[in-house]
Each structure stands twice: as C-alpha cells, then as structure tokens.
Design a protein around this motif. Structure first.
Motif, PDB file in Angstrom:
ATOM      1  N   MET A   1       0.853  -1.137  -0.118  1.00 25.44           N
ATOM      2  CA  MET A   1       0.033  -0.146  -0.215  1.00 25.44           C
ATOM      3  C   MET A   1       0.896   0.982   0.157  1.00 25.44           C
ATOM      4  O   MET A   1       1.791   1.443   0.755  1.00 25.44           O
ATOM      5  CB  MET A   1      -0.782   0.131   1.451  1.00 25.44           C
ATOM      6  CG  MET A   1      -1.796   1.200   1.339  1.00 25.44           C
ATOM      7  SD  MET A   1      -2.781   1.150   2.891  1.00 25.44           S
ATOM      8  CE  MET A   1      -4.370   1.312   2.079  1.00 25.44           C
ATOM      9  N   SER A   2       0.525   2.255  -0.904  1.00 24.90           N
ATOM     10  CA  SER A   2       1.434   3.309  -0.916  1.00 24.90           C
ATOM     11  C   SER A   2       0.487   4.656  -0.524  1.00 24.90           C
ATOM     12  O   SER A   2      -0.498   4.560  -0.499  1.00 24.90           O
ATOM     13  CB  SER A   2       1.844   3.839  -2.311  1.00 24.90           C
ATOM     14  OG  SER A   2       1.056   3.316  -3.266  1.00 24.90           O
ATOM     15  N   VAL A   3       1.161   5.817  -0.063  1.00 28.48           N
ATOM     16  CA  VAL A   3       0.440   7.078   0.416  1.00 28.48           C
ATOM     17  C   VAL A   3       0.316   7.844  -0.941  1.00 28.48           C
ATOM     18  O   VAL A   3       1.224   7.855  -1.680  1.00 28.48           O
ATOM     19  CB  VAL A   3       1.336   7.650   1.419  1.00 28.48           C
ATOM     20  CG1 VAL A   3       0.764   8.848   1.943  1.00 28.48           C
ATOM     21  CG2 VAL A   3       1.890   6.872   2.629  1.00 28.48           C
ATOM     22  N   THR A   4      -1.001   8.256  -1.024  1.00 33.43           N
ATOM     23  CA  THR A   4      -1.395   8.817  -2.078  1.00 33.43           C
ATOM     24  C   THR A   4      -1.511  10.380  -1.858  1.00 33.43           C
ATOM     25  O   THR A   4      -1.381  10.679  -0.329  1.00 33.43           O
ATOM     26  CB  THR A   4      -2.702   8.391  -2.782  1.00 33.43           C
ATOM     27  OG1 THR A   4      -4.100   8.814  -1.680  1.00 33.43           O
ATOM     28  CG2 THR A   4      -2.862   7.131  -2.954  1.00 33.43           C
ATOM     29  N   GLN A   6      -4.075  12.318  -1.976  1.00 35.71           N
ATOM     30  CA  GLN A   6      -5.265  12.379  -1.276  1.00 35.71           C
ATOM     31  C   GLN A   6      -4.992  12.108   0.147  1.00 35.71           C
ATOM     32  O   GLN A   6      -5.570  12.723   1.088  1.00 35.71           O
ATOM     33  CB  GLN A   6      -6.384  11.459  -1.955  1.00 35.71           C
ATOM     34  CG  GLN A   6      -7.721  11.917  -0.983  1.00 35.71           C
ATOM     35  CD  GLN A   6      -9.021  11.020  -1.947  1.00 35.71           C
ATOM     36  OE1 GLN A   6      -8.623  10.201  -2.720  1.00 35.71           O
ATOM     37  NE2 GLN A   6     -10.188  11.216  -1.345  1.00 35.71           N
ATOM     38  N   ASP A   7      -4.397  10.902   0.426  1.00 37.06           N
ATOM     39  CA  ASP A   7      -3.981  10.577   1.957  1.00 37.06           C
ATOM     40  C   ASP A   7      -3.577  11.919   2.606  1.00 37.06           C
ATOM     41  O   ASP A   7      -3.737  12.216   3.830  1.00 37.06           O
ATOM     42  CB  ASP A   7      -3.300   9.490   1.935  1.00 37.06           C
ATOM     43  CG  ASP A   7      -3.985   8.089   1.450  1.00 37.06           C
ATOM     44  OD1 ASP A   7      -5.123   8.135   1.586  1.00 37.06           O
ATOM     45  OD2 ASP A   7      -2.992   7.450   0.854  1.00 37.06           O
ATOM     46  N   ILE A   8      -2.319  12.480   2.031  1.00 37.85           N
ATOM     47  CA  ILE A   8      -1.867  13.579   2.602  1.00 37.85           C
ATOM     48  C   ILE A   8      -2.922  14.710   2.731  1.00 37.85           C
ATOM     49  O   ILE A   8      -2.759  15.448   3.710  1.00 37.85           O
ATOM     50  CB  ILE A   8      -0.453  14.125   1.539  1.00 37.85           C
ATOM     51  CG1 ILE A   8       0.601  12.832   1.510  1.00 37.85           C
ATOM     52  CG2 ILE A   8      -0.084  15.145   2.352  1.00 37.85           C
ATOM     53  CD1 ILE A   8       1.056  12.401   2.864  1.00 37.85           C
ATOM     54  N   ILE A  10      -5.798  14.706   3.350  1.00 35.46           N
ATOM     55  CA  ILE A  10      -6.518  14.534   4.628  1.00 35.46           C
ATOM     56  C   ILE A  10      -5.932  14.367   5.903  1.00 35.46           C
ATOM     57  O   ILE A  10      -6.555  15.063   6.662  1.00 35.46           O
ATOM     58  CB  ILE A  10      -7.283  13.071   4.338  1.00 35.46           C
ATOM     59  CG1 ILE A  10      -8.336  12.785   3.271  1.00 35.46           C
ATOM     60  CG2 ILE A  10      -7.985  12.707   5.709  1.00 35.46           C
ATOM     61  CD1 ILE A  10      -8.915  11.643   2.784  1.00 35.46           C
ATOM     62  N   ILE A  11      -4.645  14.087   5.820  1.00 40.59           N
ATOM     63  CA  ILE A  11      -3.825  14.387   7.145  1.00 40.59           C
ATOM     64  C   ILE A  11      -3.604  15.407   7.475  1.00 40.59           C
ATOM     65  O   ILE A  11      -3.662  16.012   8.730  1.00 40.59           O
ATOM     66  CB  ILE A  11      -2.672  13.237   6.879  1.00 40.59           C
ATOM     67  CG1 ILE A  11      -3.102  11.786   6.851  1.00 40.59           C
ATOM     68  CG2 ILE A  11      -1.410  13.558   8.138  1.00 40.59           C
ATOM     69  CD1 ILE A  11      -1.851  10.939   6.478  1.00 40.59           C
TER      70      ILE A  11
END
Length: 114
Positions: A1-4, A6-8, A10-11
């Motif tokens: 699983m990689s960080v996208t 969109q993940d960043i 949201i974080i």
C-alpha cells in the motif's frame, strides 16, 4: 500500500485541487526582494538559488512601532517565507528557493495554491 496525494491532503488538511505552485526560477531575485520586501539582501544570502533563512529572520524579527500597511505586509511576507522554509527548505533548513517568495506577492491568491 502506498501513500497517495489524497491521503496527505486528508492528514494535513491542505487542498490538492487548487492552482499548482509553479513559476519562473531564473529571475533577478534581488529585484524581486526589493519590490516585495523593500530591502535588498546581500549577495551572500542569495547563493545557490536560495535565500538564507537566518538573514530573513534577523532582518524582519521586530516590526517597527507605528508601521504602515505596506511595512506590515512586508513583514508578513517575510514571516510566511520562514514558515515555507520549514516545509520546503533544503536539507539543512538553512535556505529556501527564492521561487517560493514570488508566490507571496499577492495575498489575495495565496490561499488558492495547492
């Protein structure tokens, strides 16, 4: 699983669908700083395409009493440049590329960048 991206987003809560941060990198930065800050930085502070953060911090550490709106905006731009250096500075956190400073020229559009 990689960080996208969109993940960043949201974080850290920063927008990813706005204008991209881009622009010229071959300007005469001394003139840019004179126009935006009202001062010219010494040549030693502008080596390798980056501005020394310590010079910005020392030059704009205390807002003068009775400062007008232009001076307040210049100090605000210098402060924001230092904040950007924390996020995007070089490995030693001693310099930030000058192209970021030009993005602070118009406070009305700063919030539109991703």
């Amino acid at each position: 699983m990689s960080v996208t991206l969109q993940d960043i987003a949201i974080i850290i809560g920063l927008p990813i669908d706005e204008n991209a941060v881009c622009g010229p990198t071959n300007l005469d930065w001394g003139i840019v700083f004179q126009n935006l800050l009202g001062v010219t930085s010494p040549a030693i502070t502008l080596e390798y395409g980056g501005l020394k953060i310590t010079w910005v911090r020392n030059t704009f550490s205390n807002l003068p009493d009775g400062a007008n709106d232009v001076t307040i905006q210049q100090y605000a731009k210098a402060y924001m440049f230092q904040v950007l250096a924390l996020l995007f500075g070089n490995k030693s956190q001693s310099r930030l590329h000058c192209c970021f400073f030009q993005l602070l020229a118009d406070f009305g559009v700063v919030g539109e960048y991703s």
